[in-house]
Write an enzyme that holds these catalytic residues in place. Structure first.
Site, PDB file in Angstrom:
ATOM      1  N   ARG A  22       4.067  35.055 -37.045  1.00 45.13           N
ATOM      2  CA  ARG A  22       2.942  34.528 -36.165  1.00 45.13           C
ATOM      3  C   ARG A  22       1.828  35.052 -36.289  1.00 45.13           C
ATOM      4  O   ARG A  22       0.591  34.801 -35.948  1.00 45.13           O
ATOM      5  CB  ARG A  22       3.110  34.176 -34.720  1.00 45.13           C
ATOM      6  CG  ARG A  22       3.721  35.541 -34.030  1.00 45.13           C
ATOM      7  CD  ARG A  22       4.132  35.301 -32.446  1.00 45.13           C
ATOM      8  NE  ARG A  22       2.815  34.810 -31.563  1.00 45.13           N
ATOM      9  CZ  ARG A  22       3.196  34.851 -30.196  1.00 45.13           C
ATOM     10  NH1 ARG A  22       4.499  34.808 -29.969  1.00 45.13           N
ATOM     11  NH2 ARG A  22       2.276  34.433 -29.452  1.00 45.13           N
ATOM     12  N   ASN A  25       5.106  29.599 -30.161  1.00 45.35           N
ATOM     13  CA  ASN A  25       4.604  30.443 -30.868  1.00 45.35           C
ATOM     14  C   ASN A  25       5.766  31.501 -31.508  1.00 45.35           C
ATOM     15  O   ASN A  25       5.858  31.505 -32.436  1.00 45.35           O
ATOM     16  CB  ASN A  25       3.544  31.250 -30.174  1.00 45.35           C
ATOM     17  CG  ASN A  25       2.386  30.526 -29.596  1.00 45.35           C
ATOM     18  OD1 ASN A  25       1.984  29.395 -29.922  1.00 45.35           O
ATOM     19  ND2 ASN A  25       1.609  31.255 -28.740  1.00 45.35           N
ATOM     20  N   ASP A  26       6.696  31.649 -30.471  1.00 47.99           N
ATOM     21  CA  ASP A  26       7.905  32.540 -30.982  1.00 47.99           C
ATOM     22  C   ASP A  26       8.634  31.563 -31.494  1.00 47.99           C
ATOM     23  O   ASP A  26       9.401  31.847 -32.324  1.00 47.99           O
ATOM     24  CB  ASP A  26       8.406  33.261 -29.677  1.00 47.99           C
ATOM     25  CG  ASP A  26       7.425  34.504 -29.466  1.00 47.99           C
ATOM     26  OD1 ASP A  26       7.471  35.251 -30.647  1.00 47.99           O
ATOM     27  OD2 ASP A  26       7.410  34.619 -28.360  1.00 47.99           O
ATOM     28  N   ARG A  47       0.001  35.107 -18.726  1.00 51.39           N
ATOM     29  CA  ARG A  47       0.699  36.332 -19.651  1.00 51.39           C
ATOM     30  C   ARG A  47       0.609  37.832 -18.888  1.00 51.39           C
ATOM     31  O   ARG A  47      -0.488  38.403 -19.056  1.00 51.39           O
ATOM     32  CB  ARG A  47       0.069  36.392 -21.042  1.00 51.39           C
ATOM     33  CG  ARG A  47       0.510  35.052 -21.893  1.00 51.39           C
ATOM     34  CD  ARG A  47      -0.207  35.419 -23.291  1.00 51.39           C
ATOM     35  NE  ARG A  47       0.585  34.316 -24.167  1.00 51.39           N
ATOM     36  CZ  ARG A  47      -0.098  33.312 -24.661  1.00 51.39           C
ATOM     37  NH1 ARG A  47      -1.188  33.142 -24.128  1.00 51.39           N
ATOM     38  NH2 ARG A  47       0.487  32.579 -25.413  1.00 51.39           N
ATOM     39  N   GLU A 103      12.096  29.880 -26.184  1.00 49.02           N
ATOM     40  CA  GLU A 103      11.437  30.372 -27.278  1.00 49.02           C
ATOM     41  C   GLU A 103      12.106  30.885 -28.561  1.00 49.02           C
ATOM     42  O   GLU A 103      11.759  31.617 -29.457  1.00 49.02           O
ATOM     43  CB  GLU A 103      10.226  31.127 -27.088  1.00 49.02           C
ATOM     44  CG  GLU A 103      10.485  32.249 -26.069  1.00 49.02           C
ATOM     45  CD  GLU A 103       9.152  32.821 -25.719  1.00 49.02           C
ATOM     46  OE1 GLU A 103       8.141  32.624 -26.316  1.00 49.02           O
ATOM     47  OE2 GLU A 103       9.465  33.582 -24.568  1.00 49.02           O
ATOM     48  N   HIS A 121      -1.330  36.987 -30.660  1.00 47.84           N
ATOM     49  CA  HIS A 121      -2.272  37.358 -29.410  1.00 47.84           C
ATOM     50  C   HIS A 121      -3.796  37.686 -29.548  1.00 47.84           C
ATOM     51  O   HIS A 121      -4.343  37.519 -28.482  1.00 47.84           O
ATOM     52  CB  HIS A 121      -1.402  38.413 -28.774  1.00 47.84           C
ATOM     53  CG  HIS A 121      -0.019  37.893 -28.077  1.00 47.84           C
ATOM     54  ND1 HIS A 121       1.093  37.816 -28.960  1.00 47.84           N
ATOM     55  CD2 HIS A 121       0.281  37.026 -26.964  1.00 47.84           C
ATOM     56  CE1 HIS A 121       2.123  37.330 -28.317  1.00 47.84           C
ATOM     57  NE2 HIS A 121       1.610  36.984 -27.416  1.00 47.84           N
ATOM     58  N   CYS A 141       3.836  25.681 -23.699  1.00 45.99           N
ATOM     59  CA  CYS A 141       2.633  26.720 -23.517  1.00 45.99           C
ATOM     60  C   CYS A 141       2.264  27.346 -24.704  1.00 45.99           C
ATOM     61  O   CYS A 141       1.276  28.207 -24.748  1.00 45.99           O
ATOM     62  CB  CYS A 141       2.943  27.634 -22.521  1.00 45.99           C
ATOM     63  SG  CYS A 141       4.581  28.772 -22.793  1.00 45.99           S
ATOM     64  N   ARG A 192       4.304  34.430 -15.831  1.00 51.86           N
ATOM     65  CA  ARG A 192       5.551  34.748 -16.608  1.00 51.86           C
ATOM     66  C   ARG A 192       5.653  36.094 -16.400  1.00 51.86           C
ATOM     67  O   ARG A 192       4.745  36.851 -16.630  1.00 51.86           O
ATOM     68  CB  ARG A 192       5.315  34.534 -18.143  1.00 51.86           C
ATOM     69  CG  ARG A 192       6.327  34.803 -19.122  1.00 51.86           C
ATOM     70  CD  ARG A 192       6.006  35.226 -20.388  1.00 51.86           C
ATOM     71  NE  ARG A 192       4.953  35.793 -20.987  1.00 51.86           N
ATOM     72  CZ  ARG A 192       4.469  35.560 -22.088  1.00 51.86           C
ATOM     73  NH1 ARG A 192       5.015  34.525 -22.691  1.00 51.86           N
ATOM     74  NH2 ARG A 192       3.470  35.955 -22.621  1.00 51.86           N
TER      75      ARG A 192
END
Ligand code: PEP
Ligand code: MG
Length: 584
Positions: free
Chosen positions: A467, A456-457, A298, A433, A191, A504, A334
């Site tokens: 990550r 990503n997850d 986010r 995810e 992030h 995403c 989200r």
């Protein structure tokens, strides 16, 4: 001159003075003072030292009363530190000579003495270095407070060099002062990296030992495009990078042409190309880069670095403003994704969210449904002003989706009873995810309007990788054959169930991977705004037949390296003018 290779996570080239951030403890601000301010600065420092002495005496007396003289000895040693002429006098002398704030000078002097002592082969003196650091913390907290302050306190142009930065550190960076940053650890999908791209600060991570190589005030070049950092460059290198910087800017300008064009393949197959955002300030960037909507907002950044939870009206105003600015495009919000390993370390969260340390997002909703309900009420209200959708993160079982539906229904009931306008038919999505969500996608698809794959997850949880630190645990590989198959499964299942699917995660913005995802049938790509013009160029340069062929071929390969190499070769042929960032 020293060159270190890392991972470029936010493009751009900057040259500046290094500002080393300590690994733990409070962030030490640094500023210049005028000659006339020196006396006041020294008085401020003396007050902090006196205050620390008084406090140590109080603690010493208390311990010796309650536990005995012997146990109070350590505090006697602490007092001696503050009476040590070299520490106090040298700090004062340097404040006078260098005309800089006292806490900054004090930390430098303190560290030098502590390091000297701990290097000696003497147990007693080695132990004194621990005392010195302990006492130093006391004095510093009297001057700046014990909490790590945001990086917005930096007043001059610098390049941050740190072991690691939290997303909340990055969120407080200002482009006017933080030219770029470089860290020992990190990954493109962290992030912190995502935030760097959002606020357009060039960054290189995963440099392993940059904090040991760089000295305070060294000149540093950060090349976030190539993933390189150069310490104390010579004149020739500086000139070379100035030229490179100009070339990069020209390259970016060329891509502006594709901004108003539709995201469609050579023979007219349309896909949706939207942006991910973290903060509202990104909207102008999103619009100027030609995004056709927001595929992921986010919202957790709305909750961090604050003492109190945002109110329903605060949420509502923010969401209404986004949806109005993005009209006629859609915006996907989200619900906040906080908890467990995400955003918890070094983070200031509202008190009411303390239980989130134990659970990740979706499970914390169930533990404290009220917090989610406030956000959902605001989303439902804002959804009357435009095309607003909602999606839930980290779904791993259908019960969670059903529980969120109950909370959404309660929010609707409440609004209805109070006569407040809201969108009854809001579209709801699930993020895919976790591997279990992939395997049960057919079950989940029946209860939502769309899917968004959070690679990503998904990569992290499928490969047992990290990550945030791509070199740790396992290689972090978005094109691992296992991941490609998982993505294919989700797309096929979604289409069988007649719902659209987007990605995403950061993988969607890698130009070389776009043909693979397109060929697998992905409906929507959502990415950092700055990646959109190049993504559009790739999509416009290919046909669906070519993309399908590439995807089919990649799905037969056995290693991530093979897929990556092949995808990059193909991209060179399809869109030779697109620069291949983020090389492995
Ligand atoms: C993801 O996991 O891919 C995702 C988009 O969500 P986040 O990066 O916020 O975890
Ligand atoms: Mg995620």
């Amino acid at each position: 001159m020293l060159t270190i290779k890392g991972t470029g996570v936010s493009p751009g080239i900057k040259v500046g003075k290094a500002f080393l951030l300590s690994r733990e403890g409070p962030f030490i601000p640094r500023w210049r003072i005028s000659r006339g301010e020196v006396d006041r600065e020294l008085a401020r420092f003396e007050r902090a030292v006196d205050h620390a002495k008084k406090r140590i005496i109080q603690v010493k007396d208390k311990i010796s009363r309650e536990m005995g003289e012997r146990y109070a000895d350590i505090f006697g040693a602490h007092l001696l530190v503050l009476e040590d002429i070299s520490l106090i006098e040298e700090t004062k002398q340097q404040v006078r000579e260098r005309e800089m704030n006292a806490e900054y000078i004090f930390v430098g002097v303190l560290e030098r003495i502590a390091k000297k002592l701990s290097a000696l082969d003497d147990e007693y003196l080695g132990g004194r270095s621990v005392d010195i650091r302990d006492v130093g913390k006391r004095v510093l907290s009297n001057m700046i407070g014990s909490k790590r302050k945001g990086l917005s306190h930096i007043k001059e142009e610098v390049i941050i060099v740190a072991h690691d930065l939290s997303p909340s550190d990055t969120a407080t960076m200002r482009k006017e002062t933080i030219l770029a940053f470089a860290t020992d650890v990190g990954g493109k999908a962290s992030h912190t990296a995502i935030m760097a791209r959002a606020i357009e600060i060039p960054a290189v991570v995963g440099l392993r030992n940059i904090t040991e190589e760089v000295g305070e005030d060294d000149t540093v070049i950060v090349d976030g495009t190539e993933g390189v950092v150069i310490i104390n460059p010579d004149e020739e290198t500086l000139v070379k990078y100035q030229k490179k910087d100009l070339e990069l800017k020209t390259y970016e300008k060329e891509f502006e042409d594709s901004v108003p064009l539709p995201a469609q393949t050579r023979r007219g197959h349309q896909v949706k190309l939207s942006a991910n955002i973290e903060i509202l300030d990104e909207i102008p960037l999103v619009l100027s880069h030609g995004a056709a909507g927001i595929g992921l907002y986010r919202t957790e950044f709305f909750y961090i670095n604050r003492q109190k939870l945002p109110t329903e009206d605060e949420h509502y105003e923010a969401y209404k403003s986004i949806v109005e600015k993005m009209a006629p495009y859609s915006v996907t919000i989200r619900t906040f994704d906080i908890g467990g390993d995400k955003f918890i370390s070094q983070l200031q969260l509202p008190e009411e969210m303390s239980s989130f340390r134990d659970f990740r997002s979706i499970r914390s909703y169930l533990a404290q449904p009220e917090i989610l309900k406030v956000q959902l009420r605001a989303i439902l209200r804002a959804a009357v002003h435009g095309e607003l959708r909602v999606m839930y993160p980290m779904i791993s079982r259908i019960e969670e989706l059903r529980a969120t539906k109950e909370i959404l229904d309660t929010a609707k009931d409440e609004l209805r009873r109070s006569g407040i306008r809201f969108n009854e038919r809001i579209r709801v999505g699930a993020m895919i995810e976790t591997p279990s969500a992939v395997m049960t996608a057919d079950i989940l698809a029946k209860e939502v309007h769309f899917f968004s794959i959070g690679t990503n997850d998904l990569v992290q949880y499928s490969l047992a990788a990290d990550r945030v630190d791509e070199q740790r645990l396992q290689p972090y590989e978005p094109v691992h054959p296992g991941i490609l198959r998982l993505i294919k499964m989700v797309i096929d299942t979604a289409h069988r169930e007649k719902i659209p699917v987007s990605i995403c995660g950061e993988m969607a913005s890698e130009p070389a991977y776009i043909p693979i995802l397109l060929g697998m049938g992905l409906d929507e790509f959502s990415m950092s705004a700055i990646a959109i013009p190049e993504a559009k160029r790739v999509i416009r340069a290919i046909t669906m037949t070519e993309a399908k062929r590439i995807a089919r071929k990649c799905l037969t390969m056995s290693t991530a390296e093979e897929v990556d190499r092949y995808a990059r070769e193909k991209l060179k042929k399809i869109a030779p003018d697109v620069r291949q960032y983020y090389q492995r």
